[in-house]
Design an enzyme around this catalytic site. Structure first.
Site, PDB file in Angstrom:
ATOM      1  N   GLU B 100     -26.625  40.303 -82.605  1.00 51.06           N
ATOM      2  CA  GLU B 100     -25.415  40.884 -83.179  1.00 51.06           C
ATOM      3  C   GLU B 100     -24.612  39.824 -83.930  1.00 51.06           C
ATOM      4  O   GLU B 100     -24.400  38.717 -83.430  1.00 51.06           O
ATOM      5  CB  GLU B 100     -24.506  41.472 -82.088  1.00 51.06           C
ATOM      6  CG  GLU B 100     -23.221  42.035 -82.708  1.00 51.06           C
ATOM      7  CD  GLU B 100     -22.156  42.430 -81.717  1.00 51.06           C
ATOM      8  OE1 GLU B 100     -22.331  42.244 -80.495  1.00 51.06           O
ATOM      9  OE2 GLU B 100     -21.115  42.953 -82.175  1.00 51.06           O
ATOM     10  N   ASP B 165     -15.804  26.673 -75.416  1.00 49.88           N
ATOM     11  CA  ASP B 165     -14.739  26.641 -76.408  1.00 49.88           C
ATOM     12  C   ASP B 165     -13.620  25.773 -75.854  1.00 49.88           C
ATOM     13  O   ASP B 165     -13.040  26.095 -74.818  1.00 49.88           O
ATOM     14  CB  ASP B 165     -14.241  28.080 -76.647  1.00 49.88           C
ATOM     15  CG  ASP B 165     -13.139  28.162 -77.685  1.00 49.88           C
ATOM     16  OD1 ASP B 165     -12.800  29.291 -78.081  1.00 49.88           O
ATOM     17  OD2 ASP B 165     -12.613  27.109 -78.101  1.00 49.88           O
ATOM     18  N   ASP B 167      -9.989  24.333 -76.669  1.00 48.89           N
ATOM     19  CA  ASP B 167      -8.900  24.648 -77.568  1.00 48.89           C
ATOM     20  C   ASP B 167      -7.724  23.729 -77.275  1.00 48.89           C
ATOM     21  O   ASP B 167      -7.284  23.625 -76.132  1.00 48.89           O
ATOM     22  CB  ASP B 167      -8.512  26.116 -77.316  1.00 48.89           C
ATOM     23  CG  ASP B 167      -7.532  26.633 -78.321  1.00 48.89           C
ATOM     24  OD1 ASP B 167      -6.728  25.849 -78.852  1.00 48.89           O
ATOM     25  OD2 ASP B 167      -7.565  27.843 -78.584  1.00 48.89           O
TER      26      ASP B 167
END
Lengths: 505, 474
Positions: B100, B165, B167
């Site tokens: 996807e 991730d 951040d």
């Protein structure tokens, strides 16, 4: 399994009994293949359910490896005629066989009842694992290798050279193993995917994708294996459920078994539209549990909440009766005061609000989080305000916050004691009692929306709707201790269940 | 194609009014705000009809994305290596076809369940749709665009890279130079530390060999772990890995976020030793955590009562962060509580240890920004980071899409192509693309990506051989 009414139960004798169930502890790999009467079917199921419910309750009240826990569980096992000891003398073998057989059959019956939804499965697996863990710890070391072998758990032990290299690191990874003890044990090399619990809590030495596990720690590995097998088995069972349900004798029993223990999940709101947005500020001070009060306050102050907070608080608001339109209005009004302009809100945040009401995507109407879920999953990090304040806040900060909410001093201390003992829901119940000025909250808290409903009923003098058999609590009025209350709740629920059977054909 | 209308002037959108704009750097020039209330940034678009190129100064303006993206996707995006990566050697059937992708298009239109049959279709669609942002999701049991046609419950996410991730916003409580979306060279060190610590653990502890680190384009880094074992991990396995790597616990309500106990796990010891090589320069000098009063208070809040008073009086004597840290370490050893000797390590970890979002890592179907995607707010390309030269990586030197387009433009003007913009007769587009990105600042980052893919390809070759042997397919 075939069921014949009042059929004579086929019995095995002597040696064959020993073969059937060589251990008091089993993996429940193969389903039972005998005939059983309907009466026995019901008794076994109810007894095991009682056992699992007890396990859940004492798991909340006591640390799982403590002596009190073990004592209570052993007492319950004995009372309900389940096996609890591994080494059994010759003359007891007959009775022991009966217990093991009951254990075996009742487990499989409950699988039928608990395989249907994700929540039921999760609950069932959790309690069965706790039971397994307890029994596993009771196996004395002589029997251990035998147990592993009979269940085909082959873990590779490492050679001398590798031992020398990893020895020190293993000792540094594990508070329970000293150098001396380690010398005497085998060390097994297990891929990390098989021991996720140990990896998650960093209680094992990990190198190149393999964990090095001293013999003593092998229980976690086995538990993981047990959980995986059970989980797969439940999925398989769920697929063959239609066949079982076509048997009319079984269907009502299985339904009642599973409904009694999920409790209300607040997915169907009875008060839709009865709350107006202007009331929320006031309600947050009076009837919201502490977690939601904090979230509401953070939202008002920062005009923003991060994802975890939006989920937890948003679903709670849905549970107390906010409609989708109200929810959109509420969040939008607040976010627009902050950094988000109305346009952006409509494009991004509005979608996820509609999603949580089941109007987008796969259209699941998400249920508000229960206390267990809030406490155990998705811990808050920097910038978050969700979670359970009794679990996730620093005790000092919690104390200050309670003081600022004008909770009396000794009440705060009681709460902090409960928090120290990891009884987060009991601490929240105490908070309820202190803010509502009652001595006894009369319910066993396991859901924030339950807190709200109870609070509203107390303040408005109405009766909280309690449906049979999905009762939240029927707690006894005479016992003030919360531990006892949790147990008496379960017996009240069990009584309801048994009433049901009295009428069964 | 552009119509060649008259040049436009674009005023700087931000107007540099602090109370109105939440970001503190100008969207147009990405420079920090000045006190001058109105600064105009003229940009002139010269529409070169023949080339269909946009020439402009290298300042990035989000409004120009519709003009720049077509160029980027036609001439710069490294489709060849990208496809080689996601196809994983074709070892598993339909692996690429069942992947996807999600695109964010102009006007914030978001489309999910995009999938492609091969590299050529991927290129065509991306060039047609010119997504502002590209996310990569999971490999599903069926082609994602068929997800409604499949019986409900059968459409499942099956595999995906293990991702992380990091951040910078998650560090706001421990950095003073910037906050929220801003970064600077001082706090960038936190990202360097994160890459070092996590990369070591993923490699040595978990045995993962194929790890791609990518700059997110604004304020963080992502890691893509592409080993087969990693792609096959379940959700609970992913969350276990993420928890193993997490040491910072607690949100705004928690003051002391790191609790250590003896024995100290080798993972923590290794991570600490990596961090210590940065600690003095980063925390004591750049961030000056024991020099600035507010910061000192925050550190003192982490100390237990029995050493607090003495530490405070030490701080009267010593005035620099470095000296104060030395004295604090000594005091910590004198503490009477259990495990108090670990306190200095706990402080180091609280200030420097990587903070990752477990939720990003644990979902098998989680969508994460793709490498070489453009960051719509800053214009920077999400480029791979060469971990062998980690300390030299400069996020502010990462090219923006407007810079790249300008570089291409200059290359044209320097005569490497003829005026009409047509390439040499019969040169296929992919080949031209290779020449193109090599001519721009993107070249060196594509090289890092290429090396990464090549490393993986070595492992697939062995697998394909095994497979064909088994099938008797010679």
């Amino acid at each position: 399994m075939q069921f014949f009414r009042k059929q004579r139960i086929s019995r095995l004798n002597g040696d064959r009994q020993a073969d059937m169930y060589p251990h008091s502890l089993q993996f429940y790999g193969q389903p039972p293949t005998e005939n059983i009467s309907l009466a026995e079917f019901e008794t076994f199921a109810v007894d095991r359910l009682r056992l699992l419910k007890t396990i859940e309750n004492i798991g909340v009240s006591y640390v799982k490896t403590s002596e009190q826990y073990s004592k209570k569980l052993e007492a319950e096992l004995r009372k309900l005629l389940f096996p609890y000891r591994v080494d059994v003398d010759e003359k007891e073998l007959g009775k022991e066989y009966e217990k093991r057989r009951k254990d075996h059959i009742s487990h499989f019956i409950l699988r039928l009842a608990y395989c249907q939804t994700e929540d039921l499965r999760r609950w069932f697996i959790q309690q069965e694992m706790d039971l397994f863990r307890y029994r596993f710890h009771e196996i004395p070391e002589e029997h251990f290798q035998n147990f592993l072998n009979t269940n085909n758990l082959i873990y590779n032990s490492i050679n001398e050279e590798e031992r020398r290299i990893v020895k020190l690191s293993i000792i540094h990874s594990n508070a329970n193993i000293s150098a001396v003890k380690l010398e005497e044990m085998e060390i097994y090399k297990v891929p990390f995917q098989d021991v996720l619990d140990l990896v998650r809590s960093r209680k094992v030495y990990l190198k190149g994708g393999y964990t090095y596990i001293p013999h003593k720690e092998i229980v976690t590995v086995v538990l993981n294996d047990f959980r995986t097998r059970l989980s797969k088995a439940l999925a398989v069972t769920a697929r063959s459920l239609p066949v079982v349900h076509s048997d009319e004798r079984l269907q009502p029993l299985l339904n009642h078994l599973s409904h009694a223990y999920v409790g209300q999940d607040y997915s169907i709101q009875k008060n839709i539209g009865k709350i107006s947005l202007e009331q929320i500020d006031n309600l947050s001070l009076k009837s919201f549990p502490l977690c939601m009060r904090n979230l509401h306050k953070a939202l008002r102050e920062n005009h923003h909440l991060r994802h975890g907070g939006r989920m937890q608080y948003g679903l709670f608001l849905k549970g107390i009766g906010l409609t989708l339109e109200q929810a959109l209005q509420f969040w939008r009004a607040e976010f627009v005061k902050g950094k988000v302009d109305a346009d952006k809100f409509d494009k991004t945040y509005a979608y996820s609000i509609r999603h949580s009401f089941g109007k987008e995507g796969k259209r699941t109407d998400y249920t508000p989080f229960s206390c267990m879920k809030i406490i155990l999953s998705n811990a808050p990090s920097q910038g978050d305000h969700h979670g359970c304040p009794f679990r996730h806040s620093d005790p000092e900060l919690l104390k200050q916050k309670l003081q600022s909410y004008k909770i009396p001093g000794n009440g705060i201390n009681q709460i902090l004691d409960l928090v120290k003992g990891m009884h987060y829901q009991l601490a929240c119940q105490k908070y309820f009692e202190l803010t509502h000025g009652v001595d006894d909250c009369n319910f066993s808290l396991n859901h924030p929306n339950q807190y709200f409903a109870e609070s509203q009923s107390l303040l408005n003098g109405k009766d909280v709707k309690r449906e049979a058999p999905a009762k939240i609590s029927g707690g006894s009025q005479e016992t003030p201790a919360n531990v006892k209350m949790a147990e008496s709740t379960s017996s009240a629920e069990m009584d309801d269940l048994e009433l049901l059977f009295q009428d069964a054909p | 194609m552009h119509c060649g209308s008259t040049p436009k002037t674009i005023d700087c959108k931000s107007q540099h009014a602090p109370s109105q704009r939440p970001v503190s750097s100008c969207l147009v020039c990405y420079r920090e705000r000045t006190t001058n209330p109105t600064i105009r940034h003229p940009s002139r678009f010269r529409y070169s009809r023949a080339l269909g190129l946009v020439s402009m100064s290298d300042v990035y303006d989000p409004a120009s994305l519709p003009d720049l993206l077509p160029l980027y996707y036609r001439r710069l995006f490294p489709f060849s290596q990208y496809f080689r990566w996601l196809n994983y050697g074709g070892v598993t059937k339909n692996y690429f076809q069942n992947r996807e992708f999600s695109f964010t298009l102009k006007d914030d239109i978001y489309v999910r369940y995009q999938c492609f049959s091969n590299q050529s279709e991927l290129e065509k669609e991306m060039q047609k749709m010119c997504p502002y942002k590209i996310d990569i999701g999971a490999v599903y049991s069926h082609r994602p665009n068929q997800h409604n046609a499949v019986k409900s419950g059968s459409f499942q996410a099956q595999e995906k890279e293990l991702v992380f991730d990091i951040d910078m916003t998650d560090y706001d409580d421990v950095r003073s130079c910037c906050s929220s979306a801003d970064i600077c060279h001082k706090c960038w060190t936190l990202m360097k530390i994160a890459v070092r610590v996590l990369d070591r653990a993923l490699k040595e502890d978990f045995g993962f060999e194929h790890r791609l680190w990518v700059y997110s384009g604004r304020r963080g880094v992502h890691c893509w772990v592409c080993d087969e074992a990693a792609r096959k991990l379940s959700q609970s396995a992913r969350s276990a890995v993420a928890e193993y790597l997490s040491l910072i616990r607690g949100g705004s309500e928690t003051i002391k976020k790191v609790q250590l106990s003896t024995p100290v796990h080798p993972f923590i010891t290794e991570s600490l030793s990596l961090i210590m090589s940065y600690f003095e320069d980063y925390a004591l000098i750049d961030q000056d955590i024991l020099g600035r009063p507010e910061s000192v208070e925050n550190v003192l809040a982490l100390l237990p009562e029995d050493i607090l008073l003495e530490t405070c009086s030490d701080f009267q004597k010593y005035k620099t962060s470095v000296k104060r840290w030395e004295s604090l370490k000594k005091r910590v050893k004198q503490g009477s509580q259990k495990n108090s000797a670990l306190l200095d390590s706990e402080i180091v970890l609280q200030y420097c240890y990587p903070r990752l979002d477990v939720n990003v890592s644990k979902g098998v179907n989680h969508l994460l920004k793709s490498p070489f995607s453009v960051h719509p707010k800053t214009g920077r390309i999400s480029v791979p980071i060469d971990t062998r030269q980690l300390d030299q990586f400069d996020p502010f030197a990462v090219p923006t899409i407007s810079m790249l387009c300008q570089e291409l433009d200059k290359a044209v003007q320097s005569g490497e192509e003829d005026e009409s913009g047509k390439d040499k007769e019969g040169e296929p587009e992919p080949k031209r693309r290779v020449r193109d990105y090599k001519r721009t600042s993107l070249g060196k980052y594509v090289k890092v990506f290429e090396l990464f893919v090549e490393q993986m390809e070595k492992s697939w070759k062995g697998q394909l051989l095994k497979q064909s042997d088994m099938q008797g397919d010679f």
